[in-house]
Design a protein around this motif. Structure first.
Motif, PDB file in Angstrom:
ATOM      1  N   ALA A   1     -53.896  43.121 186.226  1.00 37.76           N
ATOM      2  CA  ALA A   1     -52.487  43.023 186.310  1.00 37.76           C
ATOM      3  C   ALA A   1     -52.213  42.552 187.782  1.00 37.76           C
ATOM      4  O   ALA A   1     -51.402  42.028 188.123  1.00 37.76           O
ATOM      5  N   LEU A   2     -52.925  43.519 188.859  1.00 33.99           N
ATOM      6  CA  LEU A   2     -52.755  43.227 190.060  1.00 33.99           C
ATOM      7  C   LEU A   2     -53.186  41.704 190.160  1.00 33.99           C
ATOM      8  O   LEU A   2     -52.641  40.809 191.137  1.00 33.99           O
ATOM      9  N   SER A   3     -54.251  41.193 189.842  1.00 29.50           N
ATOM     10  CA  SER A   3     -54.750  39.701 189.927  1.00 29.50           C
ATOM     11  C   SER A   3     -53.865  38.748 189.418  1.00 29.50           C
ATOM     12  O   SER A   3     -53.585  37.873 190.161  1.00 29.50           O
ATOM     13  N   ASN A   4     -53.319  39.220 188.232  1.00 23.21           N
ATOM     14  CA  ASN A   4     -52.322  38.229 187.574  1.00 23.21           C
ATOM     15  C   ASN A   4     -51.145  37.988 188.448  1.00 23.21           C
ATOM     16  O   ASN A   4     -50.543  37.162 188.519  1.00 23.21           O
ATOM     17  N   ALA A   5     -50.745  39.063 188.792  1.00 25.59           N
ATOM     18  CA  ALA A   5     -49.447  39.191 189.835  1.00 25.59           C
ATOM     19  C   ALA A   5     -49.392  38.418 190.925  1.00 25.59           C
ATOM     20  O   ALA A   5     -48.640  37.735 191.355  1.00 25.59           O
ATOM     21  N   ILE A   6     -50.740  38.592 191.644  1.00 25.34           N
ATOM     22  CA  ILE A   6     -50.976  37.728 193.055  1.00 25.34           C
ATOM     23  C   ILE A   6     -50.782  36.675 192.651  1.00 25.34           C
ATOM     24  O   ILE A   6     -50.278  35.784 193.430  1.00 25.34           O
ATOM     25  N   VAL A   7     -51.780  35.988 191.546  1.00 24.45           N
ATOM     26  CA  VAL A   7     -51.767  34.396 191.236  1.00 24.45           C
ATOM     27  C   VAL A   7     -50.456  33.819 190.742  1.00 24.45           C
ATOM     28  O   VAL A   7     -50.026  32.845 191.252  1.00 24.45           O
ATOM     29  N   GLU A   8     -49.495  34.526 189.998  1.00 26.67           N
ATOM     30  CA  GLU A   8     -48.596  34.292 189.278  1.00 26.67           C
ATOM     31  C   GLU A   8     -47.267  33.875 190.436  1.00 26.67           C
ATOM     32  O   GLU A   8     -46.634  33.107 190.696  1.00 26.67           O
ATOM     33  N   ALA A   9     -47.587  34.931 191.462  1.00 25.62           N
ATOM     34  CA  ALA A   9     -46.449  35.108 192.617  1.00 25.62           C
ATOM     35  C   ALA A   9     -46.754  33.866 193.453  1.00 25.62           C
ATOM     36  O   ALA A   9     -45.740  33.228 194.159  1.00 25.62           O
ATOM     37  N   ARG A  10     -48.126  33.567 193.614  1.00 25.33           N
ATOM     38  CA  ARG A  10     -48.366  32.475 194.780  1.00 25.33           C
ATOM     39  C   ARG A  10     -48.211  31.004 193.995  1.00 25.33           C
ATOM     40  O   ARG A  10     -47.814  30.048 194.310  1.00 25.33           O
ATOM     41  N   GLY A  11     -48.262  31.014 192.712  1.00 20.56           N
ATOM     42  CA  GLY A  11     -48.145  29.782 191.686  1.00 20.56           C
ATOM     43  C   GLY A  11     -49.440  28.831 192.050  1.00 20.56           C
ATOM     44  O   GLY A  11     -49.373  27.623 191.479  1.00 20.56           O
ATOM     45  N   GLU A  12     -50.451  29.282 192.625  1.00 21.56           N
ATOM     46  CA  GLU A  12     -51.586  28.356 192.997  1.00 21.56           C
ATOM     47  C   GLU A  12     -52.856  28.904 192.962  1.00 21.56           C
ATOM     48  O   GLU A  12     -52.912  30.216 192.885  1.00 21.56           O
ATOM     49  N   LEU A  13     -53.829  28.425 193.023  1.00 23.47           N
ATOM     50  CA  LEU A  13     -55.161  29.269 193.287  1.00 23.47           C
ATOM     51  C   LEU A  13     -55.172  29.720 194.380  1.00 23.47           C
ATOM     52  O   LEU A  13     -54.878  29.622 195.345  1.00 23.47           O
ATOM     53  N   VAL A  14     -56.149  30.692 194.608  1.00 21.81           N
ATOM     54  CA  VAL A  14     -56.312  31.705 195.807  1.00 21.81           C
ATOM     55  C   VAL A  14     -57.457  30.769 196.485  1.00 21.81           C
ATOM     56  O   VAL A  14     -58.331  30.428 196.183  1.00 21.81           O
ATOM     57  N   HIS A  15     -56.758  30.583 197.628  1.00 24.09           N
ATOM     58  CA  HIS A  15     -57.619  29.611 198.685  1.00 24.09           C
ATOM     59  C   HIS A  15     -58.190  30.446 199.885  1.00 24.09           C
ATOM     60  O   HIS A  15     -57.577  31.368 200.574  1.00 24.09           O
ATOM     61  N   ILE A  16     -59.607  30.422 200.076  1.00 23.95           N
ATOM     62  CA  ILE A  16     -60.251  30.921 201.097  1.00 23.95           C
ATOM     63  C   ILE A  16     -60.444  30.070 202.288  1.00 23.95           C
ATOM     64  O   ILE A  16     -61.328  28.817 201.749  1.00 23.95           O
TER      65      ILE A  16
ATOM     66  N   SER B   1     -65.603  40.021 208.670  1.00 25.84           N
ATOM     67  CA  SER B   1     -65.092  39.023 207.991  1.00 25.84           C
ATOM     68  C   SER B   1     -63.946  39.663 206.718  1.00 25.84           C
ATOM     69  O   SER B   1     -63.227  39.010 206.339  1.00 25.84           O
ATOM     70  N   ARG B   2     -64.148  40.855 206.706  1.00 22.43           N
ATOM     71  CA  ARG B   2     -63.249  41.531 205.531  1.00 22.43           C
ATOM     72  C   ARG B   2     -61.737  41.433 206.146  1.00 22.43           C
ATOM     73  O   ARG B   2     -60.950  41.026 205.064  1.00 22.43           O
ATOM     74  N   ILE B   3     -61.385  41.432 207.109  1.00 24.81           N
ATOM     75  CA  ILE B   3     -60.205  41.142 207.555  1.00 24.81           C
ATOM     76  C   ILE B   3     -59.464  39.822 207.172  1.00 24.81           C
ATOM     77  O   ILE B   3     -58.350  40.023 206.395  1.00 24.81           O
ATOM     78  N   PRO B   4     -59.889  38.874 207.345  1.00 31.04           N
ATOM     79  CA  PRO B   4     -59.392  37.520 206.852  1.00 31.04           C
ATOM     80  C   PRO B   4     -59.526  37.323 205.431  1.00 31.04           C
ATOM     81  O   PRO B   4     -58.585  36.894 204.875  1.00 31.04           O
ATOM     82  N   ILE B   5     -60.651  37.683 204.872  1.00 29.58           N
ATOM     83  CA  ILE B   5     -60.808  37.568 203.297  1.00 29.58           C
ATOM     84  C   ILE B   5     -59.945  38.255 202.886  1.00 29.58           C
ATOM     85  O   ILE B   5     -59.416  37.690 201.866  1.00 29.58           O
ATOM     86  N   PHE B   6     -59.565  39.566 202.985  1.00 33.56           N
ATOM     87  CA  PHE B   6     -58.827  40.588 202.226  1.00 33.56           C
ATOM     88  C   PHE B   6     -57.440  39.886 202.396  1.00 33.56           C
ATOM     89  O   PHE B   6     -56.759  39.734 201.269  1.00 33.56           O
ATOM     90  N   ALA B   7     -57.083  39.352 203.549  1.00 32.33           N
ATOM     91  CA  ALA B   7     -55.702  38.739 203.615  1.00 32.33           C
ATOM     92  C   ALA B   7     -55.694  37.742 202.731  1.00 32.33           C
ATOM     93  O   ALA B   7     -54.437  37.399 202.266  1.00 32.33           O
ATOM     94  N   GLN B   8     -56.511  36.629 202.902  1.00 32.64           N
ATOM     95  CA  GLN B   8     -56.230  35.499 202.260  1.00 32.64           C
ATOM     96  C   GLN B   8     -56.335  35.636 200.644  1.00 32.64           C
ATOM     97  O   GLN B   8     -55.504  35.014 199.735  1.00 32.64           O
ATOM     98  N   SER B   9     -57.148  36.801 200.151  1.00 36.69           N
ATOM     99  CA  SER B   9     -57.327  37.038 198.701  1.00 36.69           C
ATOM    100  C   SER B   9     -55.988  37.505 198.255  1.00 36.69           C
ATOM    101  O   SER B   9     -55.676  37.242 196.936  1.00 36.69           O
ATOM    102  N   ILE B  10     -55.305  38.282 198.811  1.00 38.43           N
ATOM    103  CA  ILE B  10     -53.985  38.940 198.284  1.00 38.43           C
ATOM    104  C   ILE B  10     -52.684  38.296 198.772  1.00 38.43           C
ATOM    105  O   ILE B  10     -51.575  38.692 198.549  1.00 38.43           O
ATOM    106  N   ASP B  11     -52.789  37.108 199.388  1.00 41.20           N
ATOM    107  CA  ASP B  11     -51.734  36.282 199.679  1.00 41.20           C
ATOM    108  C   ASP B  11     -50.833  35.864 198.578  1.00 41.20           C
ATOM    109  O   ASP B  11     -51.470  35.107 197.842  1.00 41.20           O
ATOM    110  N   THR B  12     -49.669  36.199 198.709  1.00 41.92           N
ATOM    111  CA  THR B  12     -48.650  35.530 197.426  1.00 41.92           C
ATOM    112  C   THR B  12     -47.938  34.470 198.111  1.00 41.92           C
ATOM    113  O   THR B  12     -47.196  33.995 197.317  1.00 41.92           O
ATOM    114  N   ARG B  13     -48.209  34.069 199.274  1.00 42.56           N
ATOM    115  CA  ARG B  13     -47.348  33.089 199.744  1.00 42.56           C
ATOM    116  C   ARG B  13     -48.170  31.622 199.913  1.00 42.56           C
ATOM    117  O   ARG B  13     -49.104  31.504 199.704  1.00 42.56           O
TER     118      ARG B  13
END
Length: 498
Positions: free
Chosen positions: A151-166, A234-246
């Motif tokens: 549910a978390l993964s679905n919600a993040i991707v749907e809120a962003r509306g695009e692929l998760v970009h790292i 690297s956890r700091i930017p990777i975590f932030a980018q993984s969960i970014d809904t913007r």
């Protein structure tokens, strides 16, 4: 995110009802915070996220089997099928508390390793497992098969509306897209808890924010994301980018990220909860009835909506409200979330001692450090420490722009010692823990620098990311890492061998 949820997706009606419940919970919390009795004595706790690897140091997707084998309420699953979490019971840091923490972690890690072996795996305690590959993160089996994670993964991707970009780089770089939040599973942390009375929460949180940059630099242990040499933590930017809904457009508009350092010093715990409700839409709009959460736990409101929402805004120092057991008042704590797992129990206990000592020292100052350090400088220190580790330079009141090792050894360690002495920590344990921090700063060898030095020392010395030579070197480095970890010696004593 610790609780199960009933669905992997939610309807507009569920979201509307959730918003109503969330706003009502915020009002209830405001009133309760002003009038109710809270636990007023401080305790500490720890959560530790761990990885599972096979004999070849590759991620092993077997967390459910390991948790079943360990059969202990102190362990639970994490989002990646190769991750799980250890929860250490709360205790007092006074007296021999640091030794109790050391013994408790050692006992539980031994139990976890024994359980992992029944599944053909081993426990790897490291901030980012360097043998994780892009191929694994694009395999749909990476995720733990539970609704809350899907549910978390679905919600993040749907809120962003695009692929998760790292997109991360330093000495090397990685840029790529993912269908879901899989890169977040690479980020395994040590989370320190500090319970405080409500009227002291704001100063404890401000102190935690002020010291965050130094913590990130001192304790970095994640310099390799999918085998690339990137940020020391690297956890700091990777975590932030993984969960970014913007989307990029929302970033350009200044919309706040869900993984957040914050933007100001605070005067009350309510400030943070109110910001979370005001700035961030619901990610998991699970109703109280569907979750099975009661309205009250003893005399305290359970605040289902507020707590669930708070768990989906990932501040690096997060406020936590807990109604507590039936016969105890509610409590509030700071959850210090920015440290990586590992390298050893001795290192993590030393990190805990430094954090608790610094926070207590800052709390007791008549003129606190945050009255002389701008919030923007504290944030810059944090990201500088994450990027450059022990080679960082920090901005600090009266000292200006200073090398982090010099700052730690010349200014902060004496202050951490005073803070621990004020708490009543055993002097022998203070000496042991702060000696580790001092030597780490002196040698500039933390987990990140050891990994990079060791990888650079392996032959062939020059390898390309994703090449067979690089992947073989990462396996050898992890074998050496686990061998050194098994000795229990702090990382500054680890030999760098090729």
């Amino acid at each position: 995110m610790g609780d199960a949820v009933s669905s992997q997706r939610y309807t507009p009606e569920q979201r509307t009802r959730y918003r109503e419940g969330l706003n009502q919970d915020l009002e209830t919390f405001d009133a309760y915070l002003q009038e109710a009795e809270f636990v007023d004595h401080g305790t500490i706790g720890m959560e530790l996220e761990l990885n599972l690897v096979d004999e070849d140091m590759q991620p092993k997707l077997c967390n459910k089997q390991v948790i079943e084998a360990v059969d202990d309420g102190d362990f639970q699953s994490e989002i990646g099928a190769y991750n799980f979490e250890l929860n250490h019971p709360v205790l007092s840091v006074a007296g021999d508390g640091l030794d109790q923490l050391r013994q408790g972690l050692t006992t539980r890690l031994d139990k976890a390793e024994a359980a992992a072996e029944t599944a053909g795996a081993h426990v790897a305690m490291i901030g980012t497992l360097p043998t994780v590959t892009p191929e694994l993160l694009r395999d749909p089996n990476w995720i733990t098969d539970e609704n809350r994670y899907k549910a978390l993964s679905n919600a993040i991707v749907e809120a962003r509306g695009e692929l998760v970009h790292i997109d991360i780089g330093d000495r090397e770089f990685f840029e790529g897209d993912f269908d879901d939040v899989a890169p977040e599973s690479t980020c395994t942390s040590m989370q320190l808890h500090l319970q405080v009375a409500p009227n002291r929460f704001a100063v404890a949180w401000n102190a935690s924010q002020a010291i965050a940059g130094v913590q990130a630099a001192l304790s970095a242990n994640s310099p390799l994301f999918v085998g690339r040499k990137v940020w020391h933590e690297s956890r700091i930017p990777i975590f932030a980018q993984s969960i970014d809904t913007r989307t990029p457009e929302l970033v350009a508009q200044g919309v706040r990220p869900r993984v957040w350092f914050g933007e100001r010093w605070i005067t009350s715990a309510f400030d943070l909860f109110e910001e979370n409700v005001r700035y961030f839409p619901a990610v998991l709009p699970e109703s109280r009835e569907a979750s099975g959460t009661p309205e009250m736990r003893g005399e305290a409101p359970a605040l289902h909506y507020l707590n669930l929402h708070n768990g989906t805004v990932w501040r690096w120092n997060r406020p936590i409200y807990s109604p507590g057991p039936e016969d105890e008042p509610a409590h509030i704590r700071v959850e210090n979330r920015l440290l990586p797992a590992g390298p050893t129990v001795a290192d993590m206990v030393a990190d805990a001692a430094f954090y608790y000592g610094m926070v207590h020292f800052f709390i007791e100052q008549n003129r606190p450090v945050w009255s002389r350090l701008s919030f923007q400088d504290a944030e810059r220190n944090f990201f500088t420490g994450a990027r450059s580790g022990m080679y960082s330079r920090m901005e600090w009141p009266t000292l200006g722009h200073i090398d982090v090792g010099e700052l730690v050894r010349g200014r902060l360690l004496p202050q951490a010692r005073k803070g621990l002495e004020m708490i009543g920590v055993d002097p022998v344990l203070i000496d042991e823990s702060l000696h580790i921090i001092d030597e780490r700063a002196r040698t500039r060898q933390n987990g990140a620098t050891w990994q990079l030095r060791t990888l650079n020392g392996l032959k062939p010395r020059v390898t390309e990311p994703d090449s067979p030579e690089r992947r073989a070197a990462l396996v050898r480095m992890m074998e050496l890492y686990r061998e050194n970890q098994a000795t229990g010696r702090p990382v500054h004593e680890w030999p760098v061998t090729g």
